[in-house]
Design an enzyme around this catalytic site. Structure first.
Site, short mmCIF file in Angstrom:
data_model
loop_
_atom_site.label_atom_id
_atom_site.label_comp_id
_atom_site.label_asym_id
_atom_site.label_seq_id
_atom_site.Cartn_x
_atom_site.Cartn_y
_atom_site.Cartn_z
N ASP A 98 36.76 34.84 36.18
CA ASP A 98 37.26 35.33 37.47
C ASP A 98 36.14 35.60 38.45
OD1 ASP A 98 40.36 35.92 37.04
OD2 ASP A 98 39.26 36.26 35.19
N ARG A 116 48.76 33.63 40.06
CA ARG A 116 47.68 34.37 39.40
C ARG A 116 46.66 33.36 38.90
NH1 ARG A 116 48.29 32.23 35.35
NH2 ARG A 116 46.41 33.19 34.55
N GLY A 117 45.55 33.89 38.34
CA GLY A 117 44.47 32.98 37.94
C GLY A 117 43.54 32.82 39.12
N ALA A 118 42.24 32.90 38.83
CA ALA A 118 41.26 32.96 39.92
C ALA A 118 41.42 31.83 40.95
CB ALA A 118 39.85 32.94 39.32
N LYS A 160 39.49 37.82 31.71
CA LYS A 160 40.59 38.67 31.25
C LYS A 160 40.15 39.63 30.15
CE LYS A 160 43.91 38.81 32.63
NZ LYS A 160 44.23 39.76 33.70
N ARG A 199 43.97 41.82 45.20
CA ARG A 199 43.38 41.88 43.86
C ARG A 199 41.86 41.75 44.00
NH1 ARG A 199 46.04 38.46 39.20
NH2 ARG A 199 45.08 40.15 38.01
N GLN A 206 49.60 36.48 29.13
CA GLN A 206 49.45 35.18 29.78
C GLN A 206 49.23 34.06 28.78
OE1 GLN A 206 47.89 37.98 30.78
NE2 GLN A 206 47.42 37.98 32.96
#
Ligand code: MRU
Length: 373
Positions: free
Chosen positions: A248, A52-54, A259, A95, A207
């Site tokens: 993102d 996860r995470g851009a 987020k 996503r 997170q």
């Protein structure tokens, strides 16, 4: 990044040419490495947030195209182009919000659209590695630029720690290494500039509590976990010197999707005259849009993530056991938007690999003139 004093990146190719990742769904409770061998593994890893995470989503997509291409010879139903089109659509649909995913897919598509399977395969591998290496290099540069902001505040504080607020996880776990929002923190800490980080827990998936706290701890950076609603109070009482968050997707005029909850932190920082910076590599820019609130697609995830919470306890045998528990009545249903948009007027500056600029179209295009071509 180091975990238990051993160097890792968040994703790599092993000696069997398979993609390996650190499973982020079990951190910080247990550390597990997973292997992604086929397209389905890659799509599942992104959508279930094992990665996860851009930045890391983008790098995984880059590797994912290569992994998918390797399976082409095992089927004989579709042409090379149709096969790759179908595979990339599946990755694209995992996503929607992080721009880095389509950035990597677009780069890889220039190869598979131009070359045959045999010619394309080594080139797709090479470019997947290159996208990962650029992610590392850009994040390292973000750290160098952002460190200067922290150093300037530290000078004014005469040795008192610089208190930085961050939201979600934009550290090395959200990229291949270093991170975006946390990269300046690590760079400052490594140069003995005194820093302390207030970490928003970041409901619903926490997170901040599970990942940001974990990685700051592994790097020995002083930090304190706070509930998501505490930041405004800390700002009113001069307990925050600087806010740095990740991104993102960033529009050409500097609106930022990040987020969920970032927008409220930006409003509070604006009201309290606290500098609010957003750190990200250029692969997060979406130069095709200008109005973030109207144009950025915000991912909506299952309400289960809000209705439940995951943690661990020690079972009868003294072993750590992960458990999900429900926190609301059975009949109550949650709505779960994963991101929000902070309009550029609330942002003090953008920290990129090319330097720091105002969150305006003019300043962004001065740093990234190629966006106009
Ligand atoms: O839903 P996630 O965990 O993939 O969310 C992404 C993030 O970690 C944050 O929005 C982050 O601040 C930007 S990504 C580096």
């Amino acid at each position: 990044m180091n975990i238990n004093n051993k160097h890792y990146t968040t994703i790599w190719l092993n000696e069997n040419d398979e993609v390996q990742i650190i499973d982020q769904t079990t951190l910080p409770f247990s550390f597990n490495i997973l292997t992604l061998s086929h397209l389905t593994d890659v799509c599942h890893a992104i959508s279930s947030m094992q990665v996860r995470g851009a930045g890391l989503i983008g790098v995984t997509a880059g590797y994912g195209v290569y992994i998918a291409a390797k399976d082409f010879s095992k089927q004989n139903k579709l042409s090379w182009l149709d096969f790759m089109e179908k595979a990339c659509t599946k990755i694209y649909q995992t996503r929607p919000t992080a721009k880095n995913l389509s950035y990597a897919l677009e780069r890889q598509s220039k190869i598979w659209k131009k070359y045959s399977f045999e010619e394309a395969l080594p080139l797709l591998r090479e470019q997947a590695l290159q996208i990962a290496q650029e992610d590392i290099d850009f994040c390292k540069k973000i750290g160098e630029h952002g460190k200067e902001l922290i150093a300037n505040i530290a000078k004014k504080k005469n040795g008192q720690p610089v208190n930085i607020l961050t939201h979600c996880n934009a550290g090395w776990l959200a990229f291949t290494d270093y991170g975006s929002a946390l990269s300046p923190v690590y760079a400052a800490f490594d140069e003995n500039i005194p820093v302390h980080v207030f970490v928003d827990e970041t409901r619903p998936r926490n997170q901040g509590a599970s990942l940001t706290a974990f990685e700051l701890g592994e790097h020995n950076v002083p930090h304190t976990l706070i509930a998501d609603n505490v930041g405004g109070h800390l700002m009113q009482h001069n307990m925050i010197d600087l806010v740095i968050v990740g991104a993102d997707r960033v529009t050409r005029n500097g609106d930022v999707a990040n987020k969920i909850g970032t927008y409220l932190k930006a409003l509070a920082a604006y009201d309290n005259n606290i500098p609010f910076y957003v750190a990200f590599p250029s692969s997060t820019f979406d130069f095709s849009i200008s109005d973030g609130v109207k144009e950025i697609v915000i991912e909506e995830r299952s309400g289960n993530e809000t209705e439940n919470i995951t943690g661990y306890f020690y079972n009868k045998n003294g072993q750590k056991q992960i458990q999900e528990i429900r926190i609301c009545p059975e009949k109550t249903k949650a709505i779960n938007f994963a991101f929000d948009v902070t309009p550029q007027k609330y942002i003090t500056g953008l920290i990129t690999e090319r330097g720091i600029c105002n969150a305006t179209e003019k300043a962004i295009l001065a740093l990234f003139p190629e966006a106009n071509q």
